[in-house]
Design a protein around this motif. Structure first.
Motif, PDB file in Angstrom:
ATOM      1  N   ALA A  51       2.681   5.497  -3.130  1.00 32.90           N
ATOM      2  CA  ALA A  51       3.578   6.611  -3.459  1.00 32.90           C
ATOM      3  C   ALA A  51       3.469   6.973  -4.935  1.00 32.90           C
ATOM      4  O   ALA A  51       3.719   8.107  -5.336  1.00 32.90           O
ATOM      5  N   ARG A  52       3.085   5.992  -5.745  1.00 26.42           N
ATOM      6  CA  ARG A  52       2.932   6.254  -7.187  1.00 26.42           C
ATOM      7  C   ARG A  52       1.464   6.485  -7.554  1.00 26.42           C
ATOM      8  O   ARG A  52       1.112   6.539  -8.723  1.00 26.42           O
ATOM      9  N   GLY A  53       0.636   6.563  -6.533  1.00 20.23           N
ATOM     10  CA  GLY A  53      -0.792   6.773  -6.771  1.00 20.23           C
ATOM     11  C   GLY A  53      -1.497   5.561  -7.338  1.00 20.23           C
ATOM     12  O   GLY A  53      -2.589   5.646  -7.875  1.00 20.23           O
ATOM     13  N   LYS A  54      -0.861   4.393  -7.225  1.00 21.34           N
ATOM     14  CA  LYS A  54      -1.430   3.185  -7.817  1.00 21.34           C
ATOM     15  C   LYS A  54      -2.347   2.440  -6.849  1.00 21.34           C
ATOM     16  O   LYS A  54      -3.043   1.514  -7.241  1.00 21.34           O
ATOM     17  N   LEU A  79       0.838  -1.199   0.000  1.00 24.92           N
ATOM     18  CA  LEU A  79       0.000   0.000   0.000  1.00 24.92           C
ATOM     19  C   LEU A  79       0.874   1.250   0.000  1.00 24.92           C
ATOM     20  O   LEU A  79       0.622   2.198  -0.741  1.00 24.92           O
ATOM     21  N   PHE A  80       1.914   1.215   0.834  1.00 22.67           N
ATOM     22  CA  PHE A  80       2.758   2.405   0.939  1.00 22.67           C
ATOM     23  C   PHE A  80       3.634   2.584  -0.297  1.00 22.67           C
ATOM     24  O   PHE A  80       3.910   3.711  -0.697  1.00 22.67           O
ATOM     25  N   VAL A  81       4.074   1.463  -0.866  1.00 29.32           N
ATOM     26  CA  VAL A  81       4.938   1.572  -2.038  1.00 29.32           C
ATOM     27  C   VAL A  81       4.121   1.971  -3.270  1.00 29.32           C
ATOM     28  O   VAL A  81       4.443   2.938  -3.966  1.00 29.32           O
ATOM     29  N   LYS A  82       3.028   1.244  -3.485  1.00 26.65           N
ATOM     30  CA  LYS A  82       2.198   1.588  -4.648  1.00 26.65           C
ATOM     31  C   LYS A  82       1.513   2.936  -4.437  1.00 26.65           C
ATOM     32  O   LYS A  82       1.286   3.678  -5.394  1.00 26.65           O
ATOM     33  N   ILE A 113      -9.798   6.443  -8.284  1.00 27.40           N
ATOM     34  CA  ILE A 113     -10.299   6.241  -9.659  1.00 27.40           C
ATOM     35  C   ILE A 113      -9.219   5.541 -10.479  1.00 27.40           C
ATOM     36  O   ILE A 113      -9.482   4.564 -11.182  1.00 27.40           O
ATOM     37  N   SER A 114      -8.011   6.042 -10.338  1.00 27.44           N
ATOM     38  CA  SER A 114      -6.913   5.481 -11.130  1.00 27.44           C
ATOM     39  C   SER A 114      -6.611   4.054 -10.685  1.00 27.44           C
ATOM     40  O   SER A 114      -6.357   3.164 -11.493  1.00 27.44           O
ATOM     41  N   SER A 115      -6.670   3.855  -9.392  1.00 23.97           N
ATOM     42  CA  SER A 115      -6.377   2.528  -8.860  1.00 23.97           C
ATOM     43  C   SER A 115      -7.429   1.504  -9.315  1.00 23.97           C
ATOM     44  O   SER A 115      -7.109   0.368  -9.675  1.00 23.97           O
TER      45      SER A 115
END
Lengths: 700, 846
Positions: free
Chosen positions: B149-152, B144-147, B475-477
């Motif tokens: 950071a990229r808004g994923k 969660l924290f890694v993805k 939305i992007s995720s």
């Protein structure tokens, strides 16, 4: 027994003061002896020790518990008692299988001759199997790469070396630092032979002490767990154990005493964790490899070691296709032809239908003849430590040596340091990481701890067959890398001899009573001198490698003043603990929970009142504690006691706290006025006090 | 109770749902509900004055342990060992003496009940999609924290799943700026500031403290938790924040490792001190009188200082030749702490290859045939590849052999097509459905892409404070997830299409690439009982055998495994602890479609769609039937049976037996069973509501296992699911439901007491995950200011389960009346009727 102790502690103060007079006489005697020739007298004292012991009436009482331990208390002149734990040990290897009582641990409690626990101080701890190495042991210890047991010490009739001075844990730190500096600055540049030999010697001496510290720890834990008559209060017990554990750390002796119980608890949990994990890891590996797992337990039921067996009947049919040696660190038993014609120790066991071991054969039981394969220590980080391989005596030793050889070659011979050589640092880090992470039984932390525990287990666990115990005992000696170690059998004899010498020392006027008196005079130093002087004395102690210790001259009211100082220290510690409770999560003291929910306020008030009566300007820590308690209670009486304590302490810090409280708008007007009043009164008192006292303690 | 800007939260949720769903369904319902319940709501506000909820979520805290320790006196202080729990909850609050997990006592599923108040949609800490092998790892916070950071990724996977189902969390009742939540399995939005502050504050200590810590060994494990506590205390002082929660995992963590009392006492004391700090801080806030402090745990803990928890490695069993020689996919690495790769937290499924595979040696990456979720320890969920796919795979391999005897080729080809034809209708129907859903998914992706493009690229600070950035990232995720779904399911559909398209008359096995016919990295459909009892694992040692008629002898040609018997009959030789059995498995459970029992069960048309079959041995089995009335009240019936079998044509047979000892859940022999006077077997044989069963069973060794089995194994329709919508919306809803169906395992394996299946490491201290009372008996205590109405020094003895938590919290804050009437604001936010009861004893009493 306990009531007898109470009786002895119930001496009235006058009697205690008589004791002080005796001590003064003893001091004078011992001082003069010291001036003449301390060493000669010690030899003489040892020689006449027995006769002194016979002639002196010793206030010696014993408590016997039916099973494993016996406690012995010996009153020491000058107001102290020597408490010794004796253990009933089973015979190993000898002809007789009768158990024998062996003294194992002694502790000197300085009581100042009264019954108050508040002014007691624990001083020396002896692990009675810990002896000074013989000349040849020392020589061997200084030979690099001499990783073998060369024979045991036969006689130990001198006073045993204390394992630790519990009242001066910090002294150990400075000694260590000094020795390291000496090694690095003076000895290492001389050349490889001297460097390797001196480092090897130091390592062996340190390991020897560590090994006995571990045993003392295990023994004290076991004694406590079995619910015997307490020797120490619960807090003392944790403190001693934490102090012993911290001897492993360079600066361990400097850790704040308030942190000790927490540290001890963490370590105890870690031990439980290690043992549980290794128990389970071994059981699963045994199961996966078609072997039999048998935990070995200390008398309190804690498993500390485990045996792996193979069934003779399985050898022919091979119940598993592939042997997985990971974590077991032994060779494949299924392809080992020696096991098919095994003539070593084996044991018949009976199992019921659910494969539960039962004592004897019966209907629907299976008889299985088991051959021991290996013995492991469970209290070891990450993986069980192989201590005995019944098919390959040198296997555990090779594994134990792997780290030490690497260390000795690089540091002692090649003089490569991780801090000075980056390629070595990187290479070593990767190697340590991979071996550590994967749990490979090479380059792992030393199995010294679990080896030391096994020695204790072999003595205490009477469930092991004598023949097996004897076999394990013989094999386990080879694991030790330390030429200074003594064998299990020799240690028992040495423990008895050393205890005899200790008893003689305790009853000789120029022995333990004199040492006690000297220590008390040293303890007086902070009461007589300011901080600068104390630093100077400490420095002198450090640079003289502990040979010089500043002691106050005789003739002061030592007992009376130490009584007060120790009580103050006791109450300050208690109040600090109260003030600290639950405040770990709060950035601000006022957010910390109220103390009345957690603590008995009567106890808190009693300590505050003591400080209000006897507080000293040196009690800086007590000021912080009292101020915090004030902020963290709604109880008016307790708050008043806080103000009174601050008023009595009356140093700059205390006055500023009083001033701060007097200015706090959310504090009751009464309390604010009281603060103001205390501040005003104290200004007057200060004028008088300052004109009378120069430096040091106001107790004078 | 709610401020006007809560509409922002509604907007954010609408993004997660299929387009126009809100306008079509929720808004009219909300308006209607608003007009109806206005008066009720006002009166509710008048009764319950709890303005602020502070919930400490204590992972794995067993009630019995807390209760015992609270009653112990600390010899040093003369007070309780847990003085703050005693002070706050025992003297000034209410505690539930019999509060249980509903379902499996496992963090992921259990918190889902406590977070949503709805039946379990999440069944494990890890779930696998059978078609795609996608692993839902609900407990791993790091991605969660890694993805993030990229808004994923914005929310934890469990939240994403619940959002896709339209199930809101309790915290969703509050606007972004009105709540504070710690890090948890059900976390919305990563907070990086917490991490950076944690690092900074860790070393912001007086030099002396730092020196001591360094000497004793610097602890960094609690660094983030310490920071979260600091944040919580700070947020408590902010009057705008009305909902605060913090998850504390320490007890669970310690108890897994250490079973000794002193280690557990230490961590309990730390929790107790925190409760003291939180309570003290609350008392200093202006809203203290209207603040409720709640502690709740997701499960208990099966821990005993005298016993080491024993692990049994199901991966090894499934990989062994007796276990089927499977390459086994897991989400957790085996012996994680002993593996270098274990340090890498981001990995897809981990496949443990076996050397004992019958026909897939060296193909572990392409063709794992079992998936195992052993997380949660006292239970494991086993997925086995569709046995018929194994059969087809083996037959294809044989047909591709150049040395295959000519006389075998035709019978083998016949067998191949017979198997496929046997499943054709089922597979074709699934394929058709999937293709429809993929069509809708593609259209939704296009819409979502447009929606994303419409979002502002720059946000003001105020918008960020309101969580607008998270909403855009959601939305992007969502878009990314849908794209991944589209890719993975399309591939499965493509290969299945190929399989179904094969024609016998043009069939040439030599020209076929197996991976084009048998989907790689897929388990296919769930196995029915027949396939689990006759699971094909390989070619028989005697090889292919023909019948006298010349066809392939399907029985003798293949090695088959009966997984029920295999699991139950497994024993160990090292049986060391007197209170631990040498059988690691207690019983195995699976679901059977109610329709397949139609001829045997008279009331089958009224049953819920799944019937639970619990297998303890061939002659000790049970069927658990469930049905619900018009009001949604669930009832259960437990039918003891033996010898349940399913034939190749799907027909199920079993023998009904009398109630007896040794049946799954060991009900009748339990001395703690509490039945109406004069009745035992008769009462037990009848239908009873879940409340009646709970009352009768909760003190038994398996507590509410009967209800829990259905909760865990059965599938549950959501009460608030809209029944109308555009065709694409309906298809997307069906698709989401299919995804949930696809994570249903073949077998739920329940461990015997003090056994666990954790192969990641060792849990000698304690375990949970079963239906044993010690694992399901949880903690729930409440205390509050005088205006909250929470009774003082009050003990509730009636049993409740975790479905009661959310409705009670909402009732406490005046947002739910009579268990059903929700505040209109909440209805608008997607909250629906709650199946659980409100604990009325805590509402409005003084």
């Amino acid at each position: 027994m306990h009531h007898l102790k109470r009786e002895s502690k119930g001496l009235d103060k006058n009697k205690a003061y008589f004791g002080v007079l005796d001590i003064r006489k003893l001091y004078r005697r011992s001082w003069s002896v010291a001036r003449c020739s301390r060493g000669i007298l010690l030899v003489l004292a040892c020689l006449i020790g027995n006769s002194v012991a016979a002639q002196t009436e010793v206030n010696q009482q014993e408590t016997t518990t039916p099973d494993l331990f016996r406690l012995e208390r010996v009153q020491v002149d000058g107001g102290a008692e020597l408490v010794t734990i004796h253990a009933k040990l089973d015979s190993i290897g000898g002809e007789s299988h009768e158990p024998e009582w062996v003294p194992l641990v002694s502790v000197l409690r300085d009581t100042l001759g009264d019954s108050k626990l508040e002014n007691d101080r624990l001083r020396y701890l002896w692990e009675l199997t810990y002896t000074r190495p013989t000349f040849w042991q020392r020589v061997s210890g200084a030979v690099p790469f001499m990783y073998t047991h060369i024979g045991s010490k036969q006689h130990a009739d001198k006073v045993p070396p204390p394992l630790m001075d519990l009242s001066a844990a910090d002294r150990d730190v400075w000694n260590k630092i000094c020795w390291r500096a000496l090694q690095t600055i003076l000895i290492d540049p001389v050349g490889t032979p001297i460097r390797a030999s001196s480092r090897s010697y130091q390592q062996n001496i340190t390991d020897l002490r560590r090994s006995h510290i571990i045993r003392a720890l295990s023994l004290l834990t076991l004694y406590q767990e079995l619910g015997h008559e307490p020797i120490f209060t619960a807090a003392e017990q944790k403190e001693i154990q934490a102090r012993l554990l911290l001897t492993d750390k360079t600066f361990g002796g400097l850790v704040d005493e308030l942190k000790l119980p927490g540290f001890y608890q963490k370590q105890a949990s870690r031990v439980e964790d290690n043992v549980g994990h290794n128990w389970e890891l071994l059981r699963q590996q045994a199961e996966a490899n078609g072997l039999y797992f048998e935990p070995l337990e200390m008398p309190d039921g804690r498993a500390t070691h485990a045996l792996l067996w193979v069934a003779k009947s399985d050898l022919a049919k091979r119940p598993v296709e592939r042997f997985d040696p990971r974590f077991l660190s032994i060779s494949d038993p299924w392809s080992d032809k020696r096991l098919l014609n095994w003539d070593g120790y084996s044991d018949k066991r009976y199992f019921d239908r659910e494969h539960r071991r039962i004592e004897s054969a019966g209907p629907e039981t299976a008889e299985v003849e088991l051959i021991p394969l290996a013995l492991y220590g469970l209290d070891n980080p990450k993986i069980p430590a192989l201590l005995v391989d019944f098919r390959d005596k040198r296997n555990p030793k090779r594994r134990e040596m792997s780290r030490r050889v690497l260390q000795d070659v690089t540091r002692n011979v090649l003089a490569v340091s991780q801090f000075g050589d980056i390629p070595y640092l990187l290479g070593r880090s990767v190697f340590d990481f991979v071996t550590g992470r994967r749990g490979m039984d090479i380059n792992q932390p030393s199995r010294l701890k679990t080896y030391a525990q096994l020695k204790l287990l072999l003595s205490l666990d009477d469930s092991l067959e004598p023949e097996l115990r004897s076999e394990i005992s013989d094999r386990v000696e080879t694991v030790s890398l330390n030429p200074m170690e003594n064998s299990i059998q020799a240690e028992r004899k040495l423990a008895r001899q050393q205890y005899k010498a200790l008893l003689a020392y305790a009853t000789r006027p120029d022995g333990l009573p004199a040492k006690l008196a000297r220590d008390r005079r040293a303890e007086m130093t902070p009461l007589e001198h300011g901080k600068l002087a104390q630093i100077f004395f400490r420095l002198a102690n450090v640079v003289s490698f502990g040979k010089y210790s500043h002691r106050e001259p005789d003739g002061l009211d030592i007992v009376g003043r130490l009584d007060l100082a120790r009580q103050r220290s006791y109450h300050t510690k208690f109040l600090r603990e109260v003030a600290r409770t639950g405040s770990e999560n709060s950035a601000k003291v006022e957010l910390a929970p109220k103390i009345e929910v957690v603590w008995n306020l009567d106890q808190v008030k009693s300590s505050l009142r003591f400080l209000a009566e006897y507080g000293s300007r040196q009690d800086g820590k007590a000021v912080v504690a009292a101020a915090n308690i004030f902020a963290r209670t709604n109880d008016d009486e307790t708050r008043r006691a806080c103000l009174a304590a601050l008023s009595q302490i009356n140093n700059g810090k205390a006055r500023s706290e009083l001033l701060r409280i007097s200015e706090q708008k959310d504090v009751d007007d009464d309390l604010r006025s009281l603060s103001v009043q205390y501040l005003a009164n104290r200004r007057g008192t200060d004028a008088v006090t300052n004109s009378n006292t120069g430096t040091g303690s106001p107790d004078r | 109770m709610f401020s006007p800007d809560k509409s922002r939260r509604v907007a954010s949720r609408s993004i997660l749902l299929p387009a126009s769903r809100l306008s079509a369904t929720v808004w009219p319902a909300a308006l209607f509900s608003l007009s109806l319940s206005l008066l009720l709501l006002l009166s509710a506000h008048a009764n319950a004055q709890t303005k602020r909820l502070v919930i400490l979520k204590l992972d794995g805290l067993p009630y019995d342990t807390v209760d015992r320790v609270v009653r112990e006196q600390d010899p040093r202080t003369g007070k309780s060992q847990l003085p703050w729990i005693d002070y706050v909850f025992y003297q000034r609050g209410t505690r539930l003496e019999n509060f249980y997990v509903r379902g499996i006592s496992l963090s992921g599923p259990s918190w889902s009940l406590l977070e949503t108040g709805q039946h379990q949609q999440i069944k494990g800490n890890v779930e696998f999609d059978r078609y795609t092998m996608h692993a839902y790892d609900y407990l791993n916070l790091l991605p969660l924290f890694v993805k993030g950071a990229r808004g994923k990724q914005v929310d934890m996977p469990a939240v994403e799943v619940l959002d896709s189902l339209g199930v809101p969390l309790l915290s969703d009742a509050y606007a972004h700026q009105e709540k504070y939540s710690g890090f948890s399995v059900y976390q919305r939005g990563p907070r990086y500031l917490t991490l950076t502050n944690a690092l900074q504050n860790r070393f912001k200590l007086p030099p002396r403290e730092l020196f001591d810590e360094w000497t004793m060994g610097l602890e960094t494990r609690s660094m983030v938790m310490d920071e979260l506590i600091r944040e919580l205390l700070k947020k408590l002082k902010d009057p705008r924040i009305e909902y605060l929660d913090l998850v504390l995992n320490d007890f669970d963590h310690v108890a897994h490792h250490n079973g000794d009392n002193s280690s557990q006492l230490q961590v309990l004391k730390e929790i107790d001190a925190l409760i003291g700090t939180v309570w003290t801080t609350i008392q200093q806030t202006p809203d203290a009188e209207r603040t409720a402090l709640v502690i709740v745990s997701d499960h208990g803990m099966n821990t005993d200082p005298q016993i080491y928890g024993q692990g049994f490695n199901l991966v090894k069993l499934l990989g062994s030749s007796a276990g089927g020689g499977h390459h086994v996919a897991t989400k957790r690495r085996l012996l994680l702490d002993y593996a270098i790769k274990g340090l890498i937290p981001f990995y897809d499924s981990i496949i443990t290859a076996t050397r004992d595979s019958y026909y897939l040696r060296g193909q572990s990456k392409e063709y794992p045939t079992a998936m195992l979720d052993f997380d949660g320890n006292e239970r494991a969920a086993v997925h086995l590849r569709d046995s018929d796919l194994n059969l087809l795979h083996i037959l294809l391999q044989q047909l591709q052999r150049k040395d295959l005897e000519a006389r075998l080729r035709a019978p083998l080809t016949d067998a191949f097509f017979n198997v496929r034809e046997h499943r054709r209708a089922e597979w074709q129907s699934e394929l058709n459905e999937l293709k429809e859903e993929l069509g809708a998914l593609n259209r939704s992706i296009a819409k979502q892409q447009m929606l994303f493009e419409q979002q502002p690229k720059q946000l003001t600070e105020e918008e960020k404070k309101q969580g607008r950035d998270d909403e855009i990232n959601r939305i992007s995720s969502q878009l990314d997830r849908w794209r991944r779904n589209e890719r993975e399911y399309s591939e499965f559909a493509r290969v299945l299409t190929n399989l179904l398209a094969l024609k016998k008359d043009t069939f040439n096995a030599g020209r076929i690439r197996i991976e084009e016919i048998i989907p790689k990295q897929s388990m296919g459909d769930r196995n029915d009982v027949y396939r689990l009892q006759n699971y094909v694992v390989g070619l028989a040692p005697v090889g292919l055998v023909l019948n006298p008629a010349g066809s392939l002898d399907m029985e003798r040609s293949f090695v088959r495994v009966n997984y029920f018997a295999l699991l139950h009959d497994t024993t160990v030789r090292n049986n060391l602890q007197s209170r631990v059995s040498n059988r690691p498995v207690d019983f195995v459970a699976t679901s059977i479609p109610a329709k397949s029992l139609a001829p045997l069960v008279p009331e089958s048309d009224k049953l819920e769609r799944d019937v639970v079959w619990a297998y303890k041995s061939d002659d000790k089995q049970a069927l658990i039937f469930a049905r619900s009335d018009d009001a949604g009240q669930l009832s259960f019936r437990y039918q003891p049976i033996k010898n349940l079998r399913q034939s190749t044509d799907g027909q199920i047979t079993f023998d009904i037996v009398e109630w007896q000892t040794g049946l799954p859940l060991e009900i009748v022999e339990d001395p703690a069973l509490s039945l109406p006077a004069g009745s035992t077997k008769e009462w037990l044989s009848q239908w009873h509501t879940d409340l009646e069963w709970l009352g009768a069973l909760h003190r038994t060794q398996h507590s509410n296992g009967l209800i829990g089995l259905f909760e865990t194994v059965g599938r549950h329709a959501l009460a608030q699911q809209p029944t109308a919508g555009t065709p694409d919306e309906m298809l997307m809803r069906r698709f989401v439901q299919k995804q949930r169906d696809l994570v249903e395992a073949d077998l739920l394996v329940l461990a015997n007491n003090h056994w666990n299946f954790d192969a990641r490491g060792f849990n000698p201290g304690g375990n949970h995950g079963s239906f044993l009372r010690i694992s399901t008996h949880s903690t729930w205590m409440l205390a509050g200011g005088s205006q909250t109405g929470i009774p003082r020094a009050f003990v509730i003895k009636d049993p409740y389960d975790s479905l009661s938590f959310v409705p009670t919290m909402l009732a406490l804050t005046g947002n739910l009346r009579d268990d059903r009437s929700l505040a209109p604001e909440l209805t608008r936010k997607g909250f629906g009727p709650f199946p659980g009861r409100v604990v009325k004893e805590v509402i409005g009493k003084q």
